[in-house]
Motif scaffolding. Sequence first.
Motif, mmCIF file in Angstrom:
data_model
loop_
_atom_site.group_PDB
_atom_site.id
_atom_site.type_symbol
_atom_site.label_atom_id
_atom_site.label_comp_id
_atom_site.label_asym_id
_atom_site.label_seq_id
_atom_site.Cartn_x
_atom_site.Cartn_y
_atom_site.Cartn_z
ATOM 1 N N ARG A 165 0.837 -1.208 0.000
ATOM 2 C CA ARG A 165 0.000 0.000 0.000
ATOM 3 C C ARG A 165 0.865 1.248 0.000
ATOM 4 N N ARG A 166 1.915 1.229 0.786
ATOM 5 C CA ARG A 166 2.800 2.396 0.855
ATOM 6 C C ARG A 166 3.477 2.630 -0.498
ATOM 7 N N ILE A 167 3.943 1.561 -1.123
ATOM 8 C CA ILE A 167 4.566 1.699 -2.440
ATOM 9 C C ILE A 167 3.550 2.206 -3.456
ATOM 10 N N ALA A 168 2.326 1.704 -3.402
ATOM 11 C CA ALA A 168 1.278 2.166 -4.322
ATOM 12 C C ALA A 168 1.001 3.649 -4.121
ATOM 13 N N ARG A 169 0.951 4.079 -2.855
ATOM 14 C CA ARG A 169 0.747 5.515 -2.576
ATOM 15 C C ARG A 169 1.896 6.348 -3.119
ATOM 16 N N LEU A 170 3.116 5.858 -2.939
ATOM 17 C CA LEU A 170 4.280 6.591 -3.455
ATOM 18 C C LEU A 170 4.231 6.694 -4.976
ATOM 19 N N ILE A 171 3.837 5.619 -5.624
ATOM 20 C CA ILE A 171 3.732 5.640 -7.087
ATOM 21 C C ILE A 171 2.661 6.622 -7.532
ATOM 22 N N THR A 180 1.671 9.251 -5.919
ATOM 23 C CA THR A 180 2.197 10.585 -5.650
ATOM 24 C C THR A 180 3.168 11.013 -6.750
ATOM 25 N N ILE A 181 4.023 10.104 -7.148
ATOM 26 C CA ILE A 181 4.975 10.411 -8.228
ATOM 27 C C ILE A 181 4.224 10.683 -9.523
ATOM 28 N N ASP A 182 3.214 9.876 -9.830
ATOM 29 C CA ASP A 182 2.415 10.102 -11.040
ATOM 30 C C ASP A 182 1.728 11.461 -11.001
ATOM 31 N N ASN A 183 1.189 11.832 -9.848
ATOM 32 C CA ASN A 183 0.549 13.150 -9.715
ATOM 33 C C ASN A 183 1.567 14.261 -9.929
ATOM 34 N N CYS A 184 2.743 14.107 -9.373
ATOM 35 C CA CYS A 184 3.789 15.118 -9.547
ATOM 36 C C CYS A 184 4.174 15.265 -11.015
ATOM 37 N N ILE A 185 4.297 14.131 -11.693
ATOM 38 C CA ILE A 185 4.650 14.166 -13.117
ATOM 39 C C ILE A 185 3.554 14.851 -13.915
ATOM 40 N N SER A 186 2.293 14.553 -13.627
ATOM 41 C CA SER A 186 1.203 15.181 -14.359
ATOM 42 C C SER A 186 1.141 16.675 -14.074
ATOM 43 N N MET A 187 1.455 17.067 -12.855
ATOM 44 C CA MET A 187 1.474 18.502 -12.520
ATOM 45 C C MET A 187 2.612 19.201 -13.262
ATOM 46 N N LEU A 188 3.741 18.555 -13.383
ATOM 47 C CA LEU A 188 4.856 19.137 -14.119
ATOM 48 C C LEU A 188 4.539 19.264 -15.603
ATOM 49 N N LYS A 189 3.794 18.309 -16.136
ATOM 50 C CA LYS A 189 3.426 18.356 -17.555
ATOM 51 C C LYS A 189 2.462 19.511 -17.822
ATOM 52 N N GLU A 190 1.619 19.851 -16.853
ATOM 53 C CA GLU A 190 0.631 20.911 -17.037
ATOM 54 C C GLU A 190 1.304 22.277 -17.099
ATOM 55 N N GLU A 191 2.421 22.407 -16.437
ATOM 56 C CA GLU A 191 3.102 23.722 -16.402
ATOM 57 C C GLU A 191 3.869 24.006 -17.627
#
Length: 98
Positions: A79-85, A87-98
């Motif tokens: 579960r912790r690894i899934a949450r980290l993944i 979070t990383i995916d969200n960060c990547i998508s936020m970076l793509k939006e900028e």
Amino acid sequence: MAQPLITLLKSVNEKITELSTIQKQLYARIEELEEENAGLRQELQDNKALLAKATTDIEFLTMSYRLAESPDSIISTRRRIARLIRTIDNCISMLKEE
């Protein structure tokens, strides 16, 4: 003299017709084989993608079993690894939006 020539021409014409029919059949067979080949290439590509996904899953499962000592800790680690993944995916998508 004219009769054997006419017979010979008829024979040549029959052979041309026969060869033409064979040629059409061969072209149709080539087309079928090319379509089959394209289908098999697509199937191979799909299977390679499935294999890559399965390999990744195996790596994650192996890593999770190494990180945890008991079944309960394995579940929490997954579960912790899934949450980290996520979070990383969200960060990547936020970076793509900028």
